[in-house]
Design a protein around this motif. Structure first.
Motif, PDB file in Angstrom:
ATOM      1  N   ALA A  58     -35.783  94.153 108.378  1.00 51.52           N
ATOM      2  CA  ALA A  58     -34.770  93.089 108.431  1.00 51.52           C
ATOM      3  C   ALA A  58     -33.546  93.543 109.200  1.00 51.52           C
ATOM      4  CB  ALA A  58     -34.384  92.673 107.010  1.00 51.52           C
ATOM      5  N   GLU A  59     -33.123  94.794 108.990  1.00 51.48           N
ATOM      6  CA  GLU A  59     -31.943  95.311 109.686  1.00 51.48           C
ATOM      7  C   GLU A  59     -32.183  95.379 111.192  1.00 51.48           C
ATOM      8  OE1 GLU A  59     -31.236  99.052 107.834  1.00 51.48           O
ATOM      9  OE2 GLU A  59     -29.922  98.230 106.277  1.00 51.48           O
ATOM     10  N   HIS A  60     -33.371  95.859 111.577  1.00 48.48           N
ATOM     11  CA  HIS A  60     -33.648  95.974 113.013  1.00 48.48           C
ATOM     12  C   HIS A  60     -33.822  94.594 113.647  1.00 48.48           C
ATOM     13  CE1 HIS A  60     -34.508  97.968 116.678  1.00 48.48           C
ATOM     14  NE2 HIS A  60     -35.785  97.619 116.724  1.00 48.48           N
ATOM     15  N   MET A  61     -34.406  93.657 112.902  1.00 54.78           N
ATOM     16  CA  MET A  61     -34.507  92.289 113.417  1.00 54.78           C
ATOM     17  C   MET A  61     -33.116  91.704 113.651  1.00 54.78           C
ATOM     18  SD  MET A  61     -37.655  90.637 111.204  1.00 54.78           S
ATOM     19  CE  MET A  61     -37.397  89.005 111.912  1.00 54.78           C
ATOM     20  N   GLN A  62     -32.197  91.948 112.712  1.00 51.54           N
ATOM     21  CA  GLN A  62     -30.832  91.445 112.865  1.00 51.54           C
ATOM     22  C   GLN A  62     -30.181  92.041 114.105  1.00 51.54           C
ATOM     23  OE1 GLN A  62     -29.736  89.098 110.771  1.00 51.54           O
ATOM     24  NE2 GLN A  62     -27.945  88.838 112.047  1.00 51.54           N
ATOM     25  N   GLU A  63     -30.446  93.320 114.339  1.00 52.91           N
ATOM     26  CA  GLU A  63     -29.902  93.988 115.516  1.00 52.91           C
ATOM     27  C   GLU A  63     -30.443  93.355 116.794  1.00 52.91           C
ATOM     28  OE1 GLU A  63     -29.431  98.577 117.180  1.00 52.91           O
ATOM     29  OE2 GLU A  63     -31.009  98.082 115.743  1.00 52.91           O
ATOM     30  N   LEU A  64     -31.731  93.035 116.799  1.00 53.67           N
ATOM     31  CA  LEU A  64     -32.337  92.398 117.977  1.00 53.67           C
ATOM     32  C   LEU A  64     -31.792  90.989 118.178  1.00 53.67           C
ATOM     33  CD1 LEU A  64     -36.071  93.530 117.647  1.00 53.67           C
ATOM     34  CD2 LEU A  64     -34.339  94.400 119.212  1.00 53.67           C
ATOM     35  N   GLU A 141     -16.552  92.978 109.291  1.00 55.66           N
ATOM     36  CA  GLU A 141     -15.591  92.748 110.374  1.00 55.66           C
ATOM     37  C   GLU A 141     -16.210  92.901 111.760  1.00 55.66           C
ATOM     38  OE1 GLU A 141     -11.942  94.840 110.114  1.00 55.66           O
ATOM     39  OE2 GLU A 141     -11.586  94.349 108.011  1.00 55.66           O
ATOM     40  N   TYR A 142     -17.123  93.871 111.907  1.00 48.20           N
ATOM     41  CA  TYR A 142     -17.606  94.180 113.250  1.00 48.20           C
ATOM     42  C   TYR A 142     -19.126  94.026 113.397  1.00 48.20           C
ATOM     43  CZ  TYR A 142     -13.034  96.450 113.167  1.00 48.20           C
ATOM     44  OH  TYR A 142     -11.698  96.716 113.024  1.00 48.20           O
ATOM     45  N   GLY A 143     -19.793  93.676 112.285  1.00 49.59           N
ATOM     46  CA  GLY A 143     -21.261  93.611 112.347  1.00 49.59           C
ATOM     47  C   GLY A 143     -21.864  94.965 112.647  1.00 49.59           C
ATOM     48  N   PHE A 144     -21.186  96.039 112.210  1.00 47.46           N
ATOM     49  CA  PHE A 144     -21.582  97.402 112.549  1.00 47.46           C
ATOM     50  C   PHE A 144     -22.178  98.077 111.322  1.00 47.46           C
ATOM     51  CE2 PHE A 144     -20.568 101.951 112.721  1.00 47.46           C
ATOM     52  CZ  PHE A 144     -21.186 102.291 113.909  1.00 47.46           C
ATOM     53  N   ASN A 145     -23.337  98.691 111.497  1.00 46.84           N
ATOM     54  CA  ASN A 145     -24.025  99.357 110.396  1.00 46.84           C
ATOM     55  C   ASN A 145     -24.230 100.835 110.747  1.00 46.84           C
ATOM     56  OD1 ASN A 145     -25.706 100.271 108.367  1.00 46.84           O
ATOM     57  ND2 ASN A 145     -26.961  98.424 108.345  1.00 46.84           N
ATOM     58  N   PRO A 146     -23.433 101.750 110.142  1.00 46.89           N
ATOM     59  CA  PRO A 146     -23.568 103.177 110.449  1.00 46.89           C
ATOM     60  C   PRO A 146     -24.972 103.715 110.186  1.00 46.89           C
ATOM     61  CG  PRO A 146     -21.553 102.770 109.214  1.00 46.89           C
ATOM     62  CD  PRO A 146     -22.337 101.501 109.182  1.00 46.89           C
ATOM     63  N   ALA A 147     -25.663 103.149 109.193  1.00 43.82           N
ATOM     64  CA  ALA A 147     -27.017 103.637 108.879  1.00 43.82           C
ATOM     65  C   ALA A 147     -27.978 103.403 110.044  1.00 43.82           C
ATOM     66  CB  ALA A 147     -27.538 102.937 107.622  1.00 43.82           C
ATOM     67  N   LEU A 148     -27.823 102.242 110.721  1.00 44.56           N
ATOM     68  CA  LEU A 148     -28.667 101.967 111.877  1.00 44.56           C
ATOM     69  C   LEU A 148     -28.379 102.935 113.012  1.00 44.56           C
ATOM     70  CD1 LEU A 148     -28.697  98.057 112.091  1.00 44.56           C
ATOM     71  CD2 LEU A 148     -30.506  99.567 111.301  1.00 44.56           C
ATOM     72  N   MET A 149     -27.080 103.227 113.215  1.00 48.16           N
ATOM     73  CA  MET A 149     -26.715 104.178 114.261  1.00 48.16           C
ATOM     74  C   MET A 149     -27.274 105.558 113.942  1.00 48.16           C
ATOM     75  SD  MET A 149     -22.973 105.351 115.711  1.00 48.16           S
ATOM     76  CE  MET A 149     -22.796 103.976 116.836  1.00 48.16           C
ATOM     77  N   GLU A 150     -27.186 105.950 112.679  1.00 49.12           N
ATOM     78  CA  GLU A 150     -27.696 107.259 112.273  1.00 49.12           C
ATOM     79  C   GLU A 150     -29.200 107.355 112.512  1.00 49.12           C
ATOM     80  OE1 GLU A 150     -28.206 109.889 108.183  1.00 49.12           O
ATOM     81  OE2 GLU A 150     -26.585 108.419 108.324  1.00 49.12           O
TER      82      GLU A 150
END
Length: 631
Positions: A58-64, A141-150
């Motif tokens: 779900a997280e990666h789909m949201q990113e796409l 605020e930014y739609g930013f997910n540190p876990a995805l970046m990690e």
């Protein structure tokens, strides 16, 4: 040691039995495919024992979705996005498996250092005290997910280390470096001409000439192992009487699906939330906002400003028309209770907390959907009846010849022509061969497949015979021999024409001429990827014409070198950089090939029939992932 274990087991039989039962139950639970309700922790895929959870998907789909922006609605993009997300995550897990096999490790310290360096590029993510803001605030605020970046950085570091490890094992000699330096830095200008060859213009010479080519060919017409299958096909014509649908059945289906025949038009505002604390916070926020919306605050404008659904930014949260089957149940249930113009109370779904404004409701009439219902019921009946008939044949045959069982049920069995397990293999009367060839070669001779559906035909087959690698009889492959003859003759004629044209009229007499300005050959990938053309462009002197060659797209090619500017001599630094570049490029090819091999091997073991299948295969949880994933 084994004797000691037995003694311990005998002296502690009851406690050890309890321990073994617990271990066994845990192993069974782990090996069993996940079922039931889908949650964030549901395993949607397992790649060599590395799990992909619904949360990750779900997280990666949201990113796409965020990458694709306003190109289409999330619902329209979902099949592609889900397939791509699962493909990306599968590749990520394959990388992790490959790293384990090569003993490549990314330490927490390395990852933390890279993550800090990456995050420092975004000052807005840090508070006044130099600390990273809370994850919930960053997401909101930014739609930013540190876990995805990690996760992405870990994969990037693993890939880099794997390439570095492989690069050290690539031997590079002086001749290779000399050629690579010339390809990158020597500037060559030339004129080139091409001639298209059409083998179909060559007439069929008859069996005598073709048999002569066949006999002289030796292993040229050698065929890989081929199989013959006995197959039973059931199409719609065979079941026509069972597929007729009367108005009574259509009306009953219409009445049973009233919910699907009611469509809603709505807008929504989404507040993303995970976990009880965030859901409570999002619900309170939604409740306060609802009070303002009820008092007259513009819903569409507010959705543009506040909704955390990416698609809302371009359309004010408009979801268009939908029925209950197109939305998750809590959402569609809430929409169904609203009157037109009414705004819902906060609605919790797996995506977060929603406010819904109903803007329209319409009911489809029986006549509007009658044709679709008839098609759907007919398709359903056909699939069910065809599968049922083939399953009956399978059971009656009991692992043996299908002919008698098939004949008794009115569906004759047929024998295929021999075929190989190649993508280009074709057999007359069996258009489904590309889809079943792999299964036909996976089964043992004498084994029967399960019934298979292919649109308007269902198939059942038995592996009848395997023929070893051999040159088949001429009559069996006459078509292939003719194709080889035509291509050979067409090429002979083209070469003769080109050589004669070069003697009398130059390149222009061969075909259309194009000029290539002076430039490094490495930029001309379409040409230099061909070993013969690459060598010709490097070796042919200025003013002379290259040999006549065949390009990768099957055209005759020839060129005349008009100028050549030698590459600068290599220094110590440029030589070292060039060696590193060559080694890295070769290492990337090796890594890609190894990843592809792992993927192919894993997909041959997709189930959980054994402990090895659990850890050594690629499993996709079809009940959790509704979209067909492309291989």
């Amino acid at each position: 040691m084994l004797r000691s274990f037995r003694q311990v087991f005998k002296s502690n039989r009851t406690p050890m039995a309890a321990v073994m039962i617990v271990v066994l139950l845990g192993l069974v639970a782990y090996l069993a495919p996940s079922g039931g309700a889908v949650s964030a922790d549901t395993v949607v895929a397992r790649v060599y024992g590395h799990e992909i959870l619904m949360r990750e998907l779900a997280e990666h789909m949201q990113e796409l979705y965020q990458r694709y922006g306003k190109q289409a609605s999330p619902e329209a993009l979902k099949p592609f996005v889900q397939s791509q997300a699962l493909r990306d995550l599968t590749n990520q897990k394959l990388m992790e498996e490959l790293a384990e096999r090569h003993h490549v490790v990314v330490t927490d310290e390395e990852l933390a250092a890279r993550l800090r360096a990456q995050l420092r590029q975004y000052p807005m993510l840090w508070d006044a005290n130099g600390k990273l803001k809370p994850t919930a605030e960053l997401k909101q605020e930014y739609g930013f997910n540190p876990a995805l970046m990690e996760r992405g950085l870990r994969s990037e570091l693993l890939r880099t280390k794997l390439i570095q490890q492989a690069a050290l094992q690539v031997p590079v000699d002086e001749a290779w470096i000399t050629v690579e330096n010339r390809l990158r830095n020597e500037k060559v200008a030339f004129q080139q001409a091409t001639l298209t060859v059409d083998p179909n213009t060559v007439a069929d010479p008859g069996d005598a000439a073709l048999e002569a080519l066949y006999k002289a060919g030796g292993d040229r017409f050698l065929q890989p192992p081929r199989r013959i299958i006995q197959f039973v096909a059931v199409d719609r014509a065979a079941l026509s009487k069972d597929l007729q649908v009367d108005d009574a059945a259509l009306k009953a289906a219409f009445d049973a699906r009233k919910a699907d025949n009611t469509e809603f038009k709505a807008r929504h505002i989404l507040f993303k939330a995970e976990g009880d604390a965030q859901i409570q916070e999002a619900t309170a926020k939604a409740q306060l906002l609802r009070e303002r919306l009820v008092k007259g605050l513009d819903f569409a404008k507010t959705a543009e400003e506040l909704s955390e659904d990416p698609s809302a930014k371009g359309n004010g949260g408009d979801l268009g028309w939908f029925n209950s089957s197109k939305m998750v149940k809590p959402f569609s249930d809430a929409a169904a209770t609203l009157k037109v113009g009414e705004i819902s109370q906060p609605v919790k779904t797996q995506f977060g907390v929603h406010l819904i404004k109903l803007e329209g409701r319409r009911e489809k009439k029986f006549e509007d959907v009658k044709a679709d219902l008839a098609r759907e019921i007919t398709d359903s009946r056909f699939n069910a009846r065809a599968q049922e008939r083939l399953e009956q044949i399978r059971k009656r045959a009991n692992g043996g010849d299908l002919a008698a069982a098939a004949k008794s049920l009115g569906s004759p069995a047929q024998l295929s022509q021999p075929f190989s397990n190649e993508p280009s293999a074709q057999v007359e009367g069996l258009p489904e061969l590309p889809q079943i060839a792999g299964e036909a070669f996976r089964l043992k001779v004498g084994e029967v497949s399960k019934p298979m559906a292919f649109g308007d035909r269902h198939l059942l087959f038995r592996v009848q015979e395997e023929r070893p690698e051999a040159v088949p009889p001429f009559k069996e492959i006459r078509t292939k021999v003719l194709a080889a003859y035509r291509l050979e003759e067409a090429r002979k004629q083209a070469v003769a024409k080109a050589e004669q044209a070069l003697k009398s009229g130059g390149l222009q007499a061969v075909g259309p001429v194009t000029d290539q300005a002076a430039a490094p050959l490495s930029g001309l990938r379409d040409l230099v990827n061909h070993p013969g053309i690459r060598k010709a462009l490097l070796d042919t002197p200025v003013g002379q014409t290259t040999p006549v060659l065949w390009s990768q797209d099957g055209k005759l090619w020839v060129a005349r070198i008009t100028s050549r500017e030698p590459a600068p001599a290599l220094t110590f630094e440029t030589r070292r950089t060039l060696i590193q570049d060559v080694q890295t490029a070769e290492a990337q090819k090796l890594l890609s090939a190894e990843m592809q091999s792992l993927d192919q091997q894993g997909r041959l073991r997709p189930g959980f029939s054994s402990l090895w299948g659990h850890f050594g295969g690629i499993y996709i949880n079809a009940s959790a992932v509704q979209v067909q994933v492309e291989d």
